[in-house]
Design a protein around this motif. Structure first.
Motif, PDB file in Angstrom:
ATOM      1  N   LEU A  27     -31.709  58.390  36.213  1.00 14.18           N
ATOM      2  CA  LEU A  27     -30.259  58.190  36.326  1.00 14.18           C
ATOM      3  C   LEU A  27     -29.931  56.733  36.606  1.00 14.18           C
ATOM      4  CD1 LEU A  27     -29.165  61.396  38.301  1.00 14.18           C
ATOM      5  CD2 LEU A  27     -29.347  61.029  35.831  1.00 14.18           C
ATOM      6  N   GLU A  28     -30.797  56.052  37.406  1.00 12.42           N
ATOM      7  CA  GLU A  28     -30.580  54.620  37.676  1.00 12.42           C
ATOM      8  C   GLU A  28     -30.743  53.794  36.412  1.00 12.42           C
ATOM      9  OE1 GLU A  28     -33.395  53.970  40.822  1.00 12.42           O
ATOM     10  OE2 GLU A  28     -32.062  54.765  42.367  1.00 12.42           O
ATOM     11  N   LEU A  29     -31.489  54.319  35.427  1.00 15.19           N
ATOM     12  CA  LEU A  29     -31.623  53.627  34.138  1.00 15.19           C
ATOM     13  C   LEU A  29     -30.455  53.984  33.211  1.00 15.19           C
ATOM     14  CD1 LEU A  29     -35.449  54.105  33.343  1.00 15.19           C
ATOM     15  CD2 LEU A  29     -34.267  51.977  33.939  1.00 15.19           C
ATOM     16  N   LEU A  30     -30.019  55.226  33.270  1.00 14.35           N
ATOM     17  CA  LEU A  30     -28.970  55.682  32.348  1.00 14.35           C
ATOM     18  C   LEU A  30     -27.596  55.116  32.712  1.00 14.35           C
ATOM     19  CD1 LEU A  30     -29.880  59.460  31.813  1.00 14.35           C
ATOM     20  CD2 LEU A  30     -30.040  57.604  30.136  1.00 14.35           C
ATOM     21  N   LEU A  31     -27.309  54.990  34.020  1.00 17.41           N
ATOM     22  CA  LEU A  31     -25.966  54.571  34.433  1.00 17.41           C
ATOM     23  C   LEU A  31     -25.559  53.220  33.844  1.00 17.41           C
ATOM     24  CD1 LEU A  31     -23.461  55.425  36.062  1.00 17.41           C
ATOM     25  CD2 LEU A  31     -24.436  54.203  38.008  1.00 17.41           C
ATOM     26  N   PRO A  32     -26.386  52.172  33.960  1.00 15.65           N
ATOM     27  CA  PRO A  32     -25.983  50.873  33.378  1.00 15.65           C
ATOM     28  C   PRO A  32     -25.771  50.958  31.874  1.00 15.65           C
ATOM     29  CG  PRO A  32     -27.899  50.615  34.814  1.00 15.65           C
ATOM     30  CD  PRO A  32     -27.690  52.090  34.646  1.00 15.65           C
ATOM     31  N   ASN A  33     -26.523  51.825  31.224  1.00 12.89           N
ATOM     32  CA  ASN A  33     -26.396  52.027  29.776  1.00 12.89           C
ATOM     33  C   ASN A  33     -24.990  52.546  29.462  1.00 12.89           C
ATOM     34  OD1 ASN A  33     -26.548  53.684  27.237  1.00 12.89           O
ATOM     35  ND2 ASN A  33     -28.606  52.798  27.215  1.00 12.89           N
ATOM     36  N   LEU A  34     -24.504  53.452  30.317  1.00 19.61           N
ATOM     37  CA  LEU A  34     -23.160  54.011  30.117  1.00 19.61           C
ATOM     38  C   LEU A  34     -22.086  52.990  30.507  1.00 19.61           C
ATOM     39  CD1 LEU A  34     -23.774  57.596  31.574  1.00 19.61           C
ATOM     40  CD2 LEU A  34     -23.747  56.917  29.158  1.00 19.61           C
ATOM     41  N   GLU A  35     -22.336  52.262  31.603  1.00 21.63           N
ATOM     42  CA  GLU A  35     -21.350  51.264  32.067  1.00 21.63           C
ATOM     43  C   GLU A  35     -21.121  50.179  31.020  1.00 21.63           C
ATOM     44  OE1 GLU A  35     -23.493  50.450  35.775  1.00 21.63           O
ATOM     45  OE2 GLU A  35     -21.744  51.143  36.909  1.00 21.63           O
ATOM     46  N   ARG A  36     -22.170  49.843  30.254  1.00 24.29           N
ATOM     47  CA  ARG A  36     -22.039  48.792  29.219  1.00 24.29           C
ATOM     48  C   ARG A  36     -21.078  49.227  28.118  1.00 24.29           C
ATOM     49  NH1 ARG A  36     -27.499  47.788  30.217  1.00 24.29           N
ATOM     50  NH2 ARG A  36     -28.232  49.240  28.614  1.00 24.29           N
ATOM     51  N   LYS A  37     -20.847  50.502  28.025  1.00 21.45           N
ATOM     52  CA  LYS A  37     -19.927  51.029  26.998  1.00 21.45           C
ATOM     53  C   LYS A  37     -18.472  50.940  27.469  1.00 21.45           C
ATOM     54  CE  LYS A  37     -23.553  54.336  25.608  1.00 21.45           C
ATOM     55  NZ  LYS A  37     -24.043  53.678  24.368  1.00 21.45           N
ATOM     56  N   ASP A  38     -18.266  50.389  28.676  1.00 21.72           N
ATOM     57  CA  ASP A  38     -16.919  50.223  29.261  1.00 21.72           C
ATOM     58  C   ASP A  38     -16.736  48.764  29.632  1.00 21.72           C
ATOM     59  OD1 ASP A  38     -15.588  50.996  32.569  1.00 21.72           O
ATOM     60  OD2 ASP A  38     -14.468  50.598  30.696  1.00 21.72           O
ATOM     61  N   PRO A  39     -16.746  47.841  28.631  1.00 16.78           N
ATOM     62  CA  PRO A  39     -16.721  46.408  28.928  1.00 16.78           C
ATOM     63  C   PRO A  39     -15.473  45.957  29.690  1.00 16.78           C
ATOM     64  CG  PRO A  39     -16.386  46.783  26.590  1.00 16.78           C
ATOM     65  CD  PRO A  39     -16.759  48.106  27.183  1.00 16.78           C
ATOM     66  N   ARG A  40     -14.350  46.699  29.486  1.00 16.84           N
ATOM     67  CA  ARG A  40     -13.123  46.300  30.205  1.00 16.84           C
ATOM     68  C   ARG A  40     -13.076  46.920  31.604  1.00 16.84           C
ATOM     69  NH1 ARG A  40      -8.161  46.639  26.022  1.00 16.84           N
ATOM     70  NH2 ARG A  40      -7.179  45.365  27.655  1.00 16.84           N
ATOM     71  N   GLN A  41     -14.144  47.661  31.963  1.00 18.01           N
ATOM     72  CA  GLN A  41     -14.298  48.198  33.328  1.00 18.01           C
ATOM     73  C   GLN A  41     -13.109  49.061  33.762  1.00 18.01           C
ATOM     74  OE1 GLN A  41     -15.747  44.798  35.841  1.00 18.01           O
ATOM     75  NE2 GLN A  41     -17.673  45.960  35.536  1.00 18.01           N
ATOM     76  N   PHE A  42     -12.568  49.822  32.843  1.00 19.87           N
ATOM     77  CA  PHE A  42     -11.515  50.783  33.175  1.00 19.87           C
ATOM     78  C   PHE A  42     -12.067  51.939  33.998  1.00 19.87           C
ATOM     79  CE2 PHE A  42      -8.844  48.331  30.852  1.00 19.87           C
ATOM     80  CZ  PHE A  42      -8.730  48.546  29.477  1.00 19.87           C
ATOM     81  N   PHE A  43     -13.397  52.171  33.886  1.00 24.27           N
ATOM     82  CA  PHE A  43     -14.026  53.318  34.529  1.00 24.27           C
ATOM     83  C   PHE A  43     -14.952  52.897  35.669  1.00 24.27           C
ATOM     84  CE2 PHE A  43     -12.300  56.250  31.522  1.00 24.27           C
ATOM     85  CZ  PHE A  43     -12.141  55.499  30.364  1.00 24.27           C
ATOM     86  N   ALA A  44     -14.912  51.597  36.011  1.00 22.45           N
ATOM     87  CA  ALA A  44     -15.836  51.055  37.021  1.00 22.45           C
ATOM     88  C   ALA A  44     -15.499  51.483  38.438  1.00 22.45           C
ATOM     89  CB  ALA A  44     -15.858  49.524  36.929  1.00 22.45           C
ATOM     90  N   TRP A  45     -14.192  51.669  38.697  1.00 23.38           N
ATOM     91  CA  TRP A  45     -13.725  51.950  40.067  1.00 23.38           C
ATOM     92  C   TRP A  45     -12.723  53.092  40.060  1.00 23.38           C
ATOM     93  CZ3 TRP A  45     -16.924  49.420  42.956  1.00 23.38           C
ATOM     94  CH2 TRP A  45     -17.453  48.209  42.482  1.00 23.38           C
ATOM     95  N   PRO A  46     -12.498  53.726  41.241  1.00 22.04           N
ATOM     96  CA  PRO A  46     -11.511  54.821  41.271  1.00 22.04           C
ATOM     97  C   PRO A  46     -10.139  54.333  40.826  1.00 22.04           C
ATOM     98  CG  PRO A  46     -12.840  54.792  43.285  1.00 22.04           C
ATOM     99  CD  PRO A  46     -13.191  53.544  42.532  1.00 22.04           C
ATOM    100  N   VAL A  47      -9.426  55.165  40.078  1.00 23.75           N
ATOM    101  CA  VAL A  47      -8.061  54.856  39.658  1.00 23.75           C
ATOM    102  C   VAL A  47      -7.144  55.098  40.854  1.00 23.75           C
ATOM    103  CG1 VAL A  47      -6.232  55.385  38.012  1.00 23.75           C
ATOM    104  CG2 VAL A  47      -8.623  55.585  37.312  1.00 23.75           C
ATOM    105  N   THR A  48      -6.309  54.103  41.183  1.00 27.39           N
ATOM    106  CA  THR A  48      -5.402  54.241  42.336  1.00 27.39           C
ATOM    107  C   THR A  48      -3.996  54.624  41.862  1.00 27.39           C
ATOM    108  OG1 THR A  48      -4.800  51.915  42.170  1.00 27.39           O
ATOM    109  CG2 THR A  48      -6.674  52.465  43.598  1.00 27.39           C
ATOM    110  N   ASP A  49      -3.240  55.227  42.788  1.00 23.09           N
ATOM    111  CA  ASP A  49      -1.855  55.586  42.460  1.00 23.09           C
ATOM    112  C   ASP A  49      -1.014  54.348  42.198  1.00 23.09           C
ATOM    113  OD1 ASP A  49      -1.580  58.542  44.635  1.00 23.09           O
ATOM    114  OD2 ASP A  49      -2.289  58.282  42.581  1.00 23.09           O
ATOM    115  N   SER A  50      -1.447  53.191  42.729  1.00 21.95           N
ATOM    116  CA  SER A  50      -0.632  51.973  42.516  1.00 21.95           C
ATOM    117  C   SER A  50      -0.755  51.503  41.065  1.00 21.95           C
ATOM    118  CB  SER A  50      -1.064  50.865  43.472  1.00 21.95           C
ATOM    119  OG  SER A  50      -2.465  50.696  43.397  1.00 21.95           O
ATOM    120  N   ILE A  51      -1.948  51.641  40.450  1.00 23.01           N
ATOM    121  CA  ILE A  51      -2.047  51.216  39.048  1.00 23.01           C
ATOM    122  C   ILE A  51      -1.701  52.365  38.095  1.00 23.01           C
ATOM    123  CG2 ILE A  51      -3.752  49.398  39.453  1.00 23.01           C
ATOM    124  CD1 ILE A  51      -5.903  51.294  38.339  1.00 23.01           C
ATOM    125  N   ALA A  52      -1.772  53.605  38.610  1.00 21.53           N
ATOM    126  CA  ALA A  52      -1.471  54.768  37.765  1.00 21.53           C
ATOM    127  C   ALA A  52      -0.588  55.721  38.554  1.00 21.53           C
ATOM    128  CB  ALA A  52      -2.767  55.449  37.348  1.00 21.53           C
TER     129      ALA A  52
END
Ligand SMILES: COc1ccc(C(=O)NC2CCC2)cc1-c1cc(C(C)=O)n2cccnc12
Length: 121
Positions: free
Chosen positions: A16-41
């Motif tokens: 899983l420690e190998l797979l996670l960065p592989n998936l994160e690279r598919k989100d270059p704008r980092q929309f999925f990097a951190w929890p979505v807050t009510d202030s931005i959404a």
């Protein structure tokens, strides 16, 4: 199985420690990097009952909270589906989530990953 002692899981944790960065690279704008807050959404926390993001998934790996690859995959799918629930189809977030889900699942179900999926003993 739940009777399996914890120490036997490092193989899964390492995978899983190998797979996670592989998936994160598919989100270059980092929309999925951190929890979505009510202030931005606006209203997010009342619409999405089970939030999920890559930082939370990373913490769950470190805390050894994933017993199987399927549980990890379920969180990934949840994260993408949340974005396709809250955001309208014509938004950057919905489109990014749809593409991430598709390409991410291809990684998670790839032949070379399958040997790590424990067979039902
Ligand atoms: C951690 O979440 C985010 C972090 C950064 C950004 C961001 O850089 N947005 C800029 C692109 C146009 C503004 C967006 C988000 C974001 C993710 C999401 C998701 C994943 O639904 N979202 C929904 C509505 C508004 N913003 C967002």
């Amino acid at each position: 199985t739940s009777l399996r002692p914890r120490q036997e899981r490092p193989a899964l944790q390492k995978l899983l420690e190998l797979l996670l960065p592989n998936l994160e690279r598919k989100d270059p704008r980092q929309f999925f990097a951190w929890p979505v807050t009510d202030s931005i959404a606006p209203g997010y926390s009342s619409i999405i009952t089970k939030p999920m993001d890559f930082s939370t998934m990373k913490q769950k790996i470190e805390d050894n909270q994933y017993r199987t690859l399927q549980e990890f995959t379920d969180d990934f799918v949840l994260m993408c589906n949340n974005a396709m629930t809250y955001n309208q189809p014509d938004t950057v977030y919905y489109k990014a989530a749809k593409r991430l889900l598709h390409t991410g699942l291809r990684t998670l179900t790839a032949e070379k990953v399958r040997p790590y999926v424990p067979t039902i003993s």
